[in-house]
Scaffold this motif. Sequence first.
Motif, PDB file in Angstrom:
ATOM      1  N   ASP A 117       0.578  34.164  17.550  1.00  0.00           N
ATOM      2  CA  ASP A 117      -0.616  34.897  17.133  1.00  0.00           C
ATOM      3  C   ASP A 117      -0.629  35.088  15.625  1.00  0.00           C
ATOM      4  O   ASP A 117      -1.667  34.998  14.977  1.00  0.00           O
ATOM      5  N   PHE A 157      -1.811  32.087  13.744  1.00  0.00           N
ATOM      6  CA  PHE A 157      -3.273  31.958  13.857  1.00  0.00           C
ATOM      7  C   PHE A 157      -3.974  32.901  12.875  1.00  0.00           C
ATOM      8  O   PHE A 157      -4.882  32.502  12.156  1.00  0.00           O
ATOM      9  N   THR A 213      -7.522  27.971  17.177  1.00  0.00           N
ATOM     10  CA  THR A 213      -6.741  28.457  18.312  1.00  0.00           C
ATOM     11  C   THR A 213      -6.059  27.295  19.013  1.00  0.00           C
ATOM     12  O   THR A 213      -4.958  27.425  19.524  1.00  0.00           O
ATOM     13  N   GLY A 262      -2.905  28.151  17.117  1.00  0.00           N
ATOM     14  CA  GLY A 262      -2.569  29.171  18.102  1.00  0.00           C
ATOM     15  C   GLY A 262      -1.950  28.601  19.362  1.00  0.00           C
ATOM     16  O   GLY A 262      -1.456  29.335  20.205  1.00  0.00           O
ATOM     17  N   VAL A 320      -3.910  32.078  21.771  1.00  0.00           N
ATOM     18  CA  VAL A 320      -5.016  32.944  21.389  1.00  0.00           C
ATOM     19  C   VAL A 320      -6.289  32.345  21.971  1.00  0.00           C
ATOM     20  O   VAL A 320      -6.567  31.170  21.769  1.00  0.00           O
TER      21      VAL A 320
END
Lengths: 269, 271
Positions: B138, B141, B213, B217, B221
């Motif tokens: 996370d 990201f 993402t 991510g 995410v």
Amino acid sequence: MTKKTKWFANGYLTLVFVLLYVPIFYLIMYSFSTGKTMSHYQGFTWAHYVALFQDARMIQIALDTLLLALLSALIATAIGSLGALGIYATKKRQTRNALLSLNNILMVSPDVIIGASFLIFFTFLGIGLGFGSVLMSHIAFEIPIVVLMVLPRLQEMSTTMIDAAEDLGASSWQVLSRVILPAIIPGILAGYFMAFTYSLDDFAVTFFVTGNGFETLSIEIYARARQGIDLEVNALSGILFVFALLLVVGYYLLTQYTAKRQKAGVKRP
Amino acid sequence: MKRKQVLFEMPYFFWLAFFVIAPILLIAYQSFFNIRGQFTLGNYATYFTSATYLRMTLNSVWYAFLITLFTLLISYPTAYFLHYTKHKQLWLLLIILPTWINLLLKAYAFIGIFSQDGSVNQFLTFIGIGPQQILFTDASFLFVATYIQIPFMILPIFNAIEDLQPSYINASRDLGANNWQTFTRIIFPMTMSGVKAGVQAVFIPSLSLFMLTRLIGGNRVITLGTAIEEHFLVTMNWGMGSTIGVVLIIAMFIIMSLTGEHKKKGRKHND
């Protein structure tokens, strides 16, 4: 500012610039590395650039992207400039504000919404996905920026010029081509330029509305990046960086030039 | 002449009708159909009763908030200090330049920097912490999203600071305010329009950054944008995708009305 705060300010700015540029230079640095990954720099080579220029598929995609950007920006500039004239000519303030709000919807909408709604739209009308749908989408999301670039120029223009031209017997076409157009040309050029860069930069909208047959550089980079590191992409970023640099310098010179011309225009009478 | 004018503007109004209004109506229309093409309110029922969807939405808003906050914290001082530099137009150009590098290339750079044996991990090993999992978290990201959004926040704030009359600051100083008071009472409130424009420019796209993402991510995410992309292009459940799209559009209007407030007030005063 005192000396101490000045030191702090300069230090802070340096840090931000380092943060902004390190990733980009990191990318480009490894485009010259003989290794296979983006770590442990291993000595200089042009090999990845050579590979890139021999990659016929990549060159085709680059040319397609460029053609798409030039063409969509051209059409968007034509439609957007006429639209700006239309909004300018709207006398009722409420109607004008409503038009402007509608114009700005695509500016603030998230890319996925534009992409998804255009996908539904094209499917609804039975338009096949490919170059055509991508071109239409790019024109669509470029139009509002052109309007926003041209409209201020129209509002700056003095209306007495138009009245004078009409009093002297100019036809509406002559008023447009001899009075209005020269006044708004800088806005139109800036609009074309912005539209062009919007098209080059777009990924999300294209991702939604392109079928299997047509690809842009963004789509290709995404596909390759999902598979991991490929130093050919680094070489591509090196070339695109130089291209962006040239565009920025070009844009800077353009704004300087038009600013100078305007000043000269003020002096002339 | 009147008729000719309308003819010129036709393409623009055609665009407004078909590429601005129609798509929004279509996405709202589509949200009432299930995957088999039958009319239903089921998508909305699913959305509002499913803990997964609601958590995803909250999560997406929370992440967009964090990205906006970090971006603002970094950008405001940058814009402020830029204002006092000598060749500020040149420096500003250098702030803008990274926005012209394709977003995916910047994300791709971070795949290299954050990777298992990338530079950050080499540095961590060097100072004795040892390599960590950075990519597909996370935090990575948030970092990359903030990185990408910074210039879009700096620009409007910089413009607002440029518009600020120096006489206000001088007056505040003359009246005995210290630097902090001048900043909190004069400079910040008077550049609020720039902050609001920046928040608008950063928050809304942050709700929909699906490529980040995916690439950075590592699918951990999920933003509203990721969910829409998933429904439209992977599971082909356009109805559900449109429902989330409608939620995103509503979120967009909420943000716009929150950040547009200042302008409306100003306009009223001017009338």
